[in-house]
Design an enzyme around this catalytic site. Structure first.
Site, PDB file in Angstrom:
ATOM      1  N   HIS A 159      -6.892   1.102   5.281  1.00 21.91           N
ATOM      2  CA  HIS A 159      -7.277   1.228   3.878  1.00 21.91           C
ATOM      3  C   HIS A 159      -7.817  -0.140   3.423  1.00 21.91           C
ATOM      4  CE1 HIS A 159      -6.578   1.634  -0.488  1.00 21.91           C
ATOM      5  NE2 HIS A 159      -6.441   2.923  -0.304  1.00 21.91           N
ATOM      6  N   ASP A 174       1.778  -1.195   6.650  1.00 19.02           N
ATOM      7  CA  ASP A 174       1.410  -0.489   5.424  1.00 19.02           C
ATOM      8  C   ASP A 174       2.032   0.906   5.525  1.00 19.02           C
ATOM      9  OD1 ASP A 174       0.212   1.188   3.595  1.00 19.02           O
ATOM     10  OD2 ASP A 174      -1.855   0.668   4.141  1.00 19.02           O
ATOM     11  N   GLN A 184       1.443   5.807   3.487  1.00 22.07           N
ATOM     12  CA  GLN A 184       1.353   7.222   3.862  1.00 22.07           C
ATOM     13  C   GLN A 184       2.483   7.659   4.791  1.00 22.07           C
ATOM     14  OE1 GLN A 184      -0.622   9.059   2.266  1.00 22.07           O
ATOM     15  NE2 GLN A 184      -2.137   7.621   1.493  1.00 22.07           N
TER      16      GLN A 184
END
Lengths: 150, 408
Positions: B123, B200, B203
């Site tokens: 992202h 990260d 999600q």
């Protein structure tokens, strides 16, 4: 809701322009060139403009990727601006933007020709940027003539 | 799930509505999830009964607000199996958390020629902060390739993670392809080279059990609003010794111990990072969201989404012109399916789906390098969560078939 409400957005003429866009490609002898991006969807539009001796638009061509609305709008825009002066084009761009955002009853046909079929975009706010990209491009190409990003 | 899905849906008032005359089918969960009434009520209760600024007050309301605000740290600790709630820092989201790691930690340690390893699937929030750090320090970015399943390939990682690598930062689950990366193995590789492993979890944390100790990672960033919590909330977890080394970026109120005329001393971790009045209500709401998720069980949520994937992916692939991005195996999609209909721009697809009440995302999903790798300007993306049903999945298939017919 049935999909018939979509007919206001995807009018037959719009689908035809998107499937077989007019003035698609590039102009090797262009006087002005610009690339605009729509950062929200990743669309890219390249526009090339050739002016005649009096400063009017002699020819114009576009390429790039985009949705049905942005491709059709670009195609219609190229049809309408040939033979116009930069000042006339500026007026058209302003009228187009007004038509698809302000929802007035004003008749834009005299100024915008066939491009008035895009007025249905006003009911789909998420798609306004798709429709305006090509018009912004011709405006910026004529005003600044630079290589700009939206 | 312990709670039947029909009961669970009743917890989400927003789902009970029609959009363009059709029942709403919300499939944009990777962008932001909906909120259960328990979380919404928690915000109302806080503002109606306990609202006050935290930490500073002697009075009762301030003590209540402080207690509720601090209690979320312990809930986060349980959610991700952190060794201590003192390692849990509140942020406004994943983006801020990664920026803080980049500027507060990485910028201090990186030197010219050092390498930061990312993947093509990241992202923008896990690319742009590192680009900024590279500009400041002279370090450079190295990108890992993806295999056919949409994951980082270990063999490629072994080639690219080496002595120059100081930091590896990867999404555990790709927000475009939905594929799960082998984080534990990559972290091992990073540590073998004395590099720091940043994950990260935007999600992954909302959709599956994530255990920072089992993965043996160094930093984890994730967002509250993608996991039933309020917008403007997020978490930065880091190993204690790294958070000690990391500098705060918001200087001012709340985060100080003593302020002299020309210098100041700061509070301890995690409070030194939380300058200014924080999103107190949001943090308390996030705590309630975590309670809700834990009461159902992240393993149950993952199993539910997996069952939906196993059912819907084959049906989608039977639609004429359906182009899937990433793995054809439903097991490689953690609730996320990116696709296009041949010859149709995803914006057109999304508009038609919206008229059928189906909310999906269309665009580059803040992952332009990933789009270029896929060779497309944009995709449509359907992303599922715990409240999505078999009917939702069928409605997506049906609406896509109608889209095909409309543009025939």
């Amino acid at each position: 809701m049935s999909l018939s409400s979509l007919d206001n957005l995807y009018r037959q003429m719009i689908l035809e322009h998107a499937n077989q866009p007019h003035h698609h490609g590039n102009l090797p002898t262009a006087d002005k060139q610009i690339e605009l991006r729509n950062p929200t969807c990743g669309d890219v539009l390249e526009l090339a403009v050739k002016l005649d001796d009096s400063g009017k638009i002699a020819d114009v061509a576009f390429s790039g990727t985009g949705c049905t609305i942005s491709q059709a709008s670009a195609s219609m825009m190229t049809d309408e601006v040939i033979g116009k002066t930069p000042a006339q084009v500026a007026e058209m761009v302003e009228a187009f933007s007004e038509m698809i955002t302000a929802k007035t009853d004003k008749d834009y046909e005299k100024l915008l020709g066939d491009a008035v079929v895009l007025e249905g975009v006003a009911q789909f706010p998420a798609r306004i940027k798709c429709a305006t990209l090509a018009w912004k491009a011709i405006y910026q190409a004529l005003q600044e003539g630079g290589h700009e990003h939206e | 799930m312990v709670k039947k899905i029909s009961e669970l849906r009743a917890d989400f008032p927003i789902l009970d509505q029609t959009v363009n005359g059709e029942p709403l089918v919300y499939l944009d969960n990777a962008a932001s999830s909906q909120k259960p009434k328990q979380v919404i009520q928690k915000l109302v209760d806080y503002y109606e009964h306990d609202n006050a600024n935290v930490h500073r007050g002697v009075h009762t309301l301030s003590q209540r607000a402080t207690q509720a605000y601090e209690a979320t740290r312990d809930k986060v600790k349980r959610l991700i199996n952190a060794p201590s709630e003192r390692e849990v820092v509140y942020t406004k989201g994943t983006t801020e958390a990664i920026n803080w790691i980049a500027r507060g930690y990485a910028q201090k340690i990186l030197k010219p020629g050092d390498e930061i390893v990312l993947s093509y699937a990241e992202h923008h929030s896990n690319i742009v902060p590192w680009q900024q750090v590279c500009e400041q320090t002279g370090a450079k970015l190295v990108y890992l390739d993806l295999n056919k399943r949409g994951q980082v390939e270990l063999a490629d990682a072994k080639q690219k993670i080496g002595q120059k690598t100081k930091l590896v930062s990867l999404a555990q689950v790709s927000n475009v392809l939905g594929a799960l990366n082998p984080i534990k193995e990559i972290a091992e590789l990073a540590h073998a080279n004395q590099a720091i492993m940043v994950v990260d979890g935007a999600q992954s944390v909302p959709h599956m059990p994530v255990d920072v100790q089992a993965l043996d990672i160094d930093f984890l960033a994730f967002s509250g609003h993608k996991m039933l919590g309020p917008t403007g909330t997020g978490i930065l977890w880091g190993k204690r010794e790294l958070l000690e080394l990391m500098s705060p970026l918001d200087f001012g109120g709340e985060m100080i111990d003593f302020v002299e005329l020309d210098h100041s001393t700061f509070k301890e971790v995690p409070w030194k990072f939380e300058g200014g009045t924080q999103n107190i209500a949001g943090v308390i709401g996030l705590g309630e969201a975590i309670d809700y998720l834990l009461s159902i069980g992240l393993d149950q949520i993952q199993a539910h989404e997996q069952a939906l994937m196993a059912d819907v992916l084959p049906k989608l692939q039977q639609i004429e012109g359906f182009e899937l991005y990433g793995s054809p195996d439903p097991k490689d999609h953690l609730g996320i399916i990116s696709f296009n209909l041949a010859g149709l721009h995803p914006h057109d697809t999304a508009t038609v789906l919206d008229m059928e009440g189906v909310a999906v995302r269309a665009g580059h999903h803040c992952a332009q390098p990933m789009m270029r790798k896929l060779g497309v300007p944009a995709t449509a993306r359907a992303s599922f969560y715990l409240y999505n049903t078999q009917e939702d999945a069928d409605k997506l298939v049906d609406a896509l078939q109608k889209t095909r017919e409309f543009f025939k």
